[in-house]
Write an enzyme that holds these catalytic residues in place. Structure first.
Site, PDB file in Angstrom:
ATOM      1  N   SER A  40      -4.878   4.071   4.444  1.00 41.78           N
ATOM      2  CA  SER A  40      -4.643   2.664   4.112  1.00 41.78           C
ATOM      3  C   SER A  40      -5.934   1.865   4.187  1.00 41.78           C
ATOM      4  O   SER A  40      -5.995   0.816   4.835  1.00 41.78           O
ATOM      5  CB  SER A  40      -3.577   2.049   5.035  1.00 41.78           C
ATOM      6  OG  SER A  40      -3.077   0.833   4.510  1.00 41.78           O
ATOM      7  N   PRO A  41      -6.996   2.323   3.491  1.00 44.18           N
ATOM      8  CA  PRO A  41      -8.277   1.611   3.558  1.00 44.18           C
ATOM      9  C   PRO A  41      -8.229   0.227   2.914  1.00 44.18           C
ATOM     10  O   PRO A  41      -9.121  -0.587   3.178  1.00 44.18           O
ATOM     11  CB  PRO A  41      -9.228   2.539   2.805  1.00 44.18           C
ATOM     12  CG  PRO A  41      -8.347   3.305   1.873  1.00 44.18           C
ATOM     13  CD  PRO A  41      -7.063   3.519   2.626  1.00 44.18           C
ATOM     14  N   LEU A  42      -7.197  -0.032   2.088  1.00 43.69           N
ATOM     15  CA  LEU A  42      -7.033  -1.363   1.498  1.00 43.69           C
ATOM     16  C   LEU A  42      -5.944  -2.155   2.211  1.00 43.69           C
ATOM     17  O   LEU A  42      -5.460  -3.162   1.688  1.00 43.69           O
ATOM     18  CB  LEU A  42      -6.709  -1.251   0.003  1.00 43.69           C
ATOM     19  CG  LEU A  42      -7.720  -0.477  -0.846  1.00 43.69           C
ATOM     20  CD1 LEU A  42      -7.322  -0.520  -2.309  1.00 43.69           C
ATOM     21  CD2 LEU A  42      -9.129  -1.020  -0.644  1.00 43.69           C
ATOM     22  N   LEU A  69      -3.600  -5.217   0.496  1.00 45.13           N
ATOM     23  CA  LEU A  69      -3.952  -6.618   0.705  1.00 45.13           C
ATOM     24  C   LEU A  69      -5.444  -6.887   0.496  1.00 45.13           C
ATOM     25  O   LEU A  69      -5.841  -8.042   0.339  1.00 45.13           O
ATOM     26  CB  LEU A  69      -3.528  -7.074   2.097  1.00 45.13           C
ATOM     27  CG  LEU A  69      -2.025  -7.045   2.386  1.00 45.13           C
ATOM     28  CD1 LEU A  69      -1.725  -7.649   3.744  1.00 45.13           C
ATOM     29  CD2 LEU A  69      -1.243  -7.771   1.291  1.00 45.13           C
ATOM     30  N   LEU A  70      -6.252  -5.831   0.472  1.00 42.67           N
ATOM     31  CA  LEU A  70      -7.681  -5.996   0.219  1.00 42.67           C
ATOM     32  C   LEU A  70      -8.046  -5.616  -1.214  1.00 42.67           C
ATOM     33  O   LEU A  70      -9.221  -5.424  -1.537  1.00 42.67           O
ATOM     34  CB  LEU A  70      -8.494  -5.143   1.200  1.00 42.67           C
ATOM     35  CG  LEU A  70      -8.302  -5.461   2.687  1.00 42.67           C
ATOM     36  CD1 LEU A  70      -9.103  -4.482   3.539  1.00 42.67           C
ATOM     37  CD2 LEU A  70      -8.707  -6.898   2.990  1.00 42.67           C
ATOM     38  N   GLY A 129      -7.393  -7.423  -3.963  1.00 40.20           N
ATOM     39  CA  GLY A 129      -7.475  -8.556  -4.873  1.00 40.20           C
ATOM     40  C   GLY A 129      -6.127  -9.126  -5.235  1.00 40.20           C
ATOM     41  O   GLY A 129      -5.931  -9.610  -6.350  1.00 40.20           O
ATOM     42  N   TYR A 131       5.662  14.448   1.765  1.00 40.29           N
ATOM     43  CA  TYR A 131       5.492  13.545   0.633  1.00 40.29           C
ATOM     44  C   TYR A 131       6.362  13.984  -0.544  1.00 40.29           C
ATOM     45  O   TYR A 131       6.574  15.176  -0.755  1.00 40.29           O
ATOM     46  CB  TYR A 131       4.041  13.505   0.166  1.00 40.29           C
ATOM     47  CG  TYR A 131       3.060  12.864   1.111  1.00 40.29           C
ATOM     48  CD1 TYR A 131       3.470  12.218   2.277  1.00 40.29           C
ATOM     49  CD2 TYR A 131       1.701  12.890   0.845  1.00 40.29           C
ATOM     50  CE1 TYR A 131       2.556  11.639   3.135  1.00 40.29           C
ATOM     51  CE2 TYR A 131       0.778  12.316   1.691  1.00 40.29           C
ATOM     52  CZ  TYR A 131       1.207  11.695   2.843  1.00 40.29           C
ATOM     53  OH  TYR A 131       0.290  11.120   3.693  1.00 40.29           O
TER      54      TYR A 131
END
Length: 355
Positions: free
Chosen positions: A243-245, A249-250, A252, A85
């Site tokens: 990448s829990p969202l 895209l989750l 909002g 990273y």
């Protein structure tokens, strides 16, 4: 696999009156941070894990330090990074930012369960990538120097290396553990059969084996439910979804004026393929009166295999928003609505596709 240790009911570094014990900014209202064992290990981690992928490329060093302070103030003791990273041409920079933060405050290191990863190319020469014993040992020493620490609590294999036998991988990791440089081993992006292979080799060698796996897993990407999650539960491997969202895209995106435009080309294509579902999801979150990002994280916290989603906030405000997920309780009806919007694969394999 979740087992809660004894807990005194207080939130991390916060005082008993609920105020921030370090800088007076005030703790977020809500439930104290829950801490659980990581897989079948004895090590205890927070139910949310602070991901640091953006530290350096998208988040400045001062802002990253503020975010890590805030995480500790709210009981988040689990930080995840990787040696690769830091952005193009700056691999290792994220670990350096974390190491500098450790040096600037008494007790920060001892309060942190530190996870980093090995696999990615750290240079252009042979043996500067993947999971040979040579690279694992060199990479671990380099990470320790950048992180300015003497040990790594969770050393994770960032990807599968099909060219290196597990016997060699485990021998290298066992040497590092015997030297006190690493304490536990985890994986990321491994299929269920890779996990089985790793565990069986470890068992033959009399080793503890893996205690965690980081798969891509979210409401919008539920393939892990077929085999990865059942394998993890059976072996006592903690699940740390990345990448829990679902690449934002989750979070909002449709309700924000700049939400779609700010997405990269890949995310925009993904959104177009599931726009109807995202619209239904955001409408349901509005019914609940909750932020879509918090609902997506809360859904993961309701999944029995999940230990801690890896959140990747770019700002302190996004971190505070993510912390609210621990206060969101989804009842059976709400979970059913979410399943209807984002159907899973139909259960664990092979029942999902065969009798």
């Amino acid at each position: 696999m979740l087992t809660a240790p004894e807990h005194d009911g207080r939130d991390g570094q916060n005082g008993p009156d609920g105020r921030d014990g370090q800088n007076g900014r005030g703790a977020q209202k809500g439930r104290p941070m829950e801490h659980v064992h990581l897989g079948r290990s004895g090590m205890v981690v927070s139910r949310l894990c602070l991901g640091t992928l953006g530290f350096g490329p998208r988040t400045s060093e001062p802002d990253a330090h503020t975010m890590m302070d805030l995480a500790h103030e709210h009981g988040v003791n689990f930080f995840d990074t990787a040696d690769s990273y830091g952005g193009d041409g700056a691999r290792g920079r994220t670990e350096e930012i974390i190491g500098d933060w450790f040096m600037r405050g008494v007790g920060r290191r001892d309060r942190t369960v530190l996870a980093t990863k090995v696999y990615g190319a750290m240079g252009g020469w042979p043996n500067e990538e993947r999971l040979s014993a040579l690279h694992i040992k060199r990479a671990c020493d380099a990470s320790l120097r950048r992180l300015r620490t003497d040990r790594i609590e969770l050393y994770q294999l960032h990807h599968v290396d099909r060219r290196t036998p597990w016997e060699e991988i485990w021998e290298a990791l066992s040497d590092l553990r015997a030297q006190g440089k690493i304490l536990y081993v985890g994986t990321s992006n491994h299929a269920a059969w890779h996990l089985v292979k790793a565990q069986e080799r470890a068992s033959r060698l009399g080793l503890l084996g893996l205690v965690s796996e980081q798969p891509p897993y979210s409401l919008a990407q539920r393939t892990a439910e077929l085999e990865v999650l059942p394998a993890c539960q059976d072996y006592g491997i903690g699940v740390l979804p990345w990448s829990p969202l679902h690449r934002g895209l989750l979070s909002g995106v449709l309700r924000r004026a700049d939400g779609v435009r700010s997405r990269g080309a890949r995310a925009r294509r993904a959104l177009e393929g599931m726009r109807d579902r995202v619209e239904a999801y955001e409408a349901f979150c509005a019914e609940l009166g909750e932020d879509p990002a918090a609902v997506a994280l809360a859904w993961l916290l309701h999944q029995p295999a999940v230990t801690a989603p890896v959140i990747g906030p770019r700002t302190a405000e996004q971190l505070v928003s993510a912390l609210h997920a621990r206060d969101v309780r989804l009842d059976t009806a709400a979970l059913a609505r979410l399943d209807a919007i984002f159907p899973g694969p139909g259960g664990a394999a092979p029942e999902a596709y065969a009798w």
